[in-house]
Design a protein around this motif. Structure first.
Motif, PDB file in Angstrom:
ATOM      1  N   ALA A  38       0.859  -1.186   0.000  1.00 13.77           N
ATOM      2  CA  ALA A  38       0.000   0.000   0.000  1.00 13.77           C
ATOM      3  C   ALA A  38       0.894   1.236   0.000  1.00 13.77           C
ATOM      4  O   ALA A  38       2.026   1.186   0.485  1.00 13.77           O
ATOM      5  CB  ALA A  38      -0.847  -0.011   1.259  1.00 13.77           C
ATOM      6  N   LYS A  48       1.191   6.396   6.690  1.00 17.87           N
ATOM      7  CA  LYS A  48       1.041   5.288   5.733  1.00 17.87           C
ATOM      8  C   LYS A  48      -0.428   4.943   5.561  1.00 17.87           C
ATOM      9  O   LYS A  48      -1.195   4.973   6.542  1.00 17.87           O
ATOM     10  CB  LYS A  48       1.698   4.022   6.299  1.00 17.87           C
ATOM     11  N   THR A  50      -1.735   2.051   5.320  1.00 23.67           N
ATOM     12  CA  THR A  50      -2.111   0.947   6.207  1.00 23.67           C
ATOM     13  C   THR A  50      -2.473   1.467   7.602  1.00 23.67           C
ATOM     14  O   THR A  50      -3.409   0.982   8.237  1.00 23.67           O
ATOM     15  CB  THR A  50      -0.974  -0.095   6.295  1.00 23.67           C
ATOM     16  N   GLU A 115      -3.355  -2.541  -0.035  1.00 21.41           N
ATOM     17  CA  GLU A 115      -2.663  -3.326  -1.060  1.00 21.41           C
ATOM     18  C   GLU A 115      -3.614  -3.645  -2.215  1.00 21.41           C
ATOM     19  O   GLU A 115      -3.217  -3.668  -3.374  1.00 21.41           O
ATOM     20  CB  GLU A 115      -2.126  -4.633  -0.453  1.00 21.41           C
ATOM     21  N   PHE A 168       0.587  -8.571   1.122  1.00 18.02           N
ATOM     22  CA  PHE A 168       0.183  -8.405   2.528  1.00 18.02           C
ATOM     23  C   PHE A 168      -0.993  -9.246   3.015  1.00 18.02           C
ATOM     24  O   PHE A 168      -1.148  -9.448   4.196  1.00 18.02           O
ATOM     25  CB  PHE A 168      -0.092  -6.919   2.785  1.00 18.02           C
ATOM     26  N   ARG A 182       2.835  -6.876   9.979  1.00 18.96           N
ATOM     27  CA  ARG A 182       3.221  -5.645   9.283  1.00 18.96           C
ATOM     28  C   ARG A 182       4.492  -5.879   8.448  1.00 18.96           C
ATOM     29  O   ARG A 182       5.385  -6.612   8.863  1.00 18.96           O
ATOM     30  CB  ARG A 182       3.465  -4.504  10.290  1.00 18.96           C
ATOM     31  N   GLY A 183       4.546  -5.249   7.307  1.00 24.42           N
ATOM     32  CA  GLY A 183       5.686  -5.443   6.400  1.00 24.42           C
ATOM     33  C   GLY A 183       5.578  -6.741   5.606  1.00 24.42           C
ATOM     34  O   GLY A 183       6.516  -7.153   4.923  1.00 24.42           O
ATOM     35  N   ASP A 186       6.497  -8.432   1.761  1.00 21.11           N
ATOM     36  CA  ASP A 186       7.739  -9.157   1.456  1.00 21.11           C
ATOM     37  C   ASP A 186       7.476 -10.659   1.400  1.00 21.11           C
ATOM     38  O   ASP A 186       8.085 -11.374   0.602  1.00 21.11           O
ATOM     39  CB  ASP A 186       8.783  -8.926   2.567  1.00 21.11           C
TER      40      ASP A 186
END
Ligand code: ASP
Length: 441
Positions: A38, A48, A50, A115, A168, A182-183, A186
């Protein structure tokens, strides 16, 4: 050749950065599958998407309807579409999303919309199909169901030369949207890379890879050009948070190299992360240094502990009862200690744990050391270079710091040193200078 590219929040922050993403993708035909986060912060102090969506979830929980936070989310997406001059109808999508958020009343669903919308916009910008992660990323019992997700992603991408997958989130066994921690985009990127058998997983962010240590402590710290998966695990776990620690597993099993690259400096080589078997340390003794503050050490001494079978089980059961995990457990003949993240011992928990350990093992002595920082010195090169530990401890001693704890991983990949919180930065600087400074070999 197939590359899967994940772009983080800053790469999606506004129209200018989204166009950078497009140019990066167009520069290499192997960059076929794209995973997006996002939109993140455009400037320091910005919020952010999110985080705004998590605020929205709170608004809906309290008042039943989306409010100011969602208005900010909508405005950001509206201006993103406008900046990109896309003939993309964002209004109906924003209205539908608001309705769904109010119906679902789930924080995970709400957070995932960043996202989802970002993926829809990127797919429109690139003119390629969009894959809703709900259809391909599956969770079972709260965890990623890797096998199921790999085969669904593979199926969805079959016959598609290029596509965008939202990062995500995915779907749980009851059909509800669930997010990763969170994050976690990846992790989505790693799952997609594994599913399509990518030759490389490119993780595009806003830094040019991993640095040998935290640049807030050592400004100008050198970059790490190559890391093994194992070194990555040690460094990420100890706070080097360029890549989500869980993103390693899907690609590691399939030996897919990861490259960390910078959307804002695409010419930089970044960091390449390769399988441990194929790793050659290139003559460096230490690959990187990382660390964290705020640990507590519980130290137990009991004469002839070494002769009592099952001794360690009893304090471990106390920790388990309190649902406490420990980071390290250095031990001696008559001593045993637990290094625990201090957050787990707050609110009177420490006192309870100590009383229960006292009651079950009647130690001769029990000490608690609080405010400990752990420093991990990591590198495959350490086990083949004589005197690494001596250099490390000499450097810390020269900085006038007392070492409170030592633990060497049995893999000889890392040495962990505990110092008082207040000596953390000073120790990291000293260790960095020793292994990376102008006089380092
Ligand atoms: N947008 C999510 C977050 O801010 C996930 C991600 O960016 O990877 O944590």
């Amino acid at each position: 050749m197939i590359k899967v590219c994940k772009f983080g929040g800053t790469s999606m922050a506004d129209g200018i950065t989204a166009l950078r993403v497009k140019r990066i993708l167009e520069a290499d035909p192997a960059r076929r599958y794209v995973v997006v986060s996002a939109p993140g912060k455009r400037y320091s102090g910005d919020i952010k998407i999110t985080d705004l969506l998590l605020e929205t979830a709170q608004e809906v929980k309290e008042g039943g309807h989306v409010g100011d936070a969602y208005a900010k989310v909508a405005a950001r997406f509206r201006s993103l579409v406008k900046e990109l001059s896309l003939g993309f109808e964002i209004e109906p999508l924003l209205e539908e999303t608001a309705r769904q958020i109010e119906q679902e009343r789930s924080a995970d669903f709400c957070a995932s919309r960043g996202e989802y919308l970002s993926g829809r916009i990127m797919a429109a910008l690139l003119g390629v199909p969009f894959i809703d992660a709900k259809d391909v990323i599956k969770f079972e019992g709260g965890h990623l169901d890797g096998e199921k997700s790999y085969s669904l992603v593979r199926e969805a991408l079959k016959g598609k030369r290029r596509a965008v997958v939202a990062g995500f989130y995915g779907e749980d066994e009851r059909g509800h949207v669930k997010t990763f921690p969170r994050g976690g985009s990846d992790i989505t990127g790693a799952v997609v890379a594994r599913a399509v058998g990518a030759d490389e997983y490119e993780n595009w962010t806003d830094v040019s890879g991993f640095l040998a240590c935290d640049p807030r402590i050592v400004p100008g710290a050198v970059g790490i050009d190559k890391l093994s998966y194992k070194e990555l695990r040690e460094l990420s776990y100890m706070g080097a948070n360029v890549l989500h620690a869980e993103a390693v597993y899907p690609v590691r099993e399939a030996n897919i190299p990861i490259r960390i690259l910078n959307t804002f400096r695409p010419q930089d080589a970044g960091t390449r992360i390769v399988s441990t078997e194929h790793f050659r340390p290139d003559g460096r003794t230490v690959t990187g240094i990382a660390g964290k503050k705020d640990f507590t050490v519980i130290f137990i001494e009991k004469a002839q502990m070494n002769e009592m079978s099952g001794f360690a089980l009893r304090p471990l059961e106390v920790l388990k009862r309190h649902d406490i995990s420990f980071e390290h457990m250095p031990s001696g003949i008559d001593t045993l200690s637990f290094v625990i993240d201090s957050n787990q011992l707050k609110g009177g928990v420490l006192a309870e744990v100590l009383a229960e350990i006292e009651a079950c093992v009647a130690p001769d002595k029990m000490n608690v050391i609080e405010n400990i920082a752990l420093i991990a010195v990591v590198g495959h090169g350490m086990n083949r270079n004589v005197g690494t530990a001596a250099r490390l401890f000499r450097a810390i001693a020269r900085a006038g710091v007392n070492v409170r704890l030592i633990d060497q991983g049995s893999s000889e990949l890392n040495i962990i040193v505990g110092v008082d919180n207040e000596n953390y930065e000073r120790s990291i600087k000293a260790v960095y200078d020793e292994f990376f400074g102008p006089d380092a070999a």
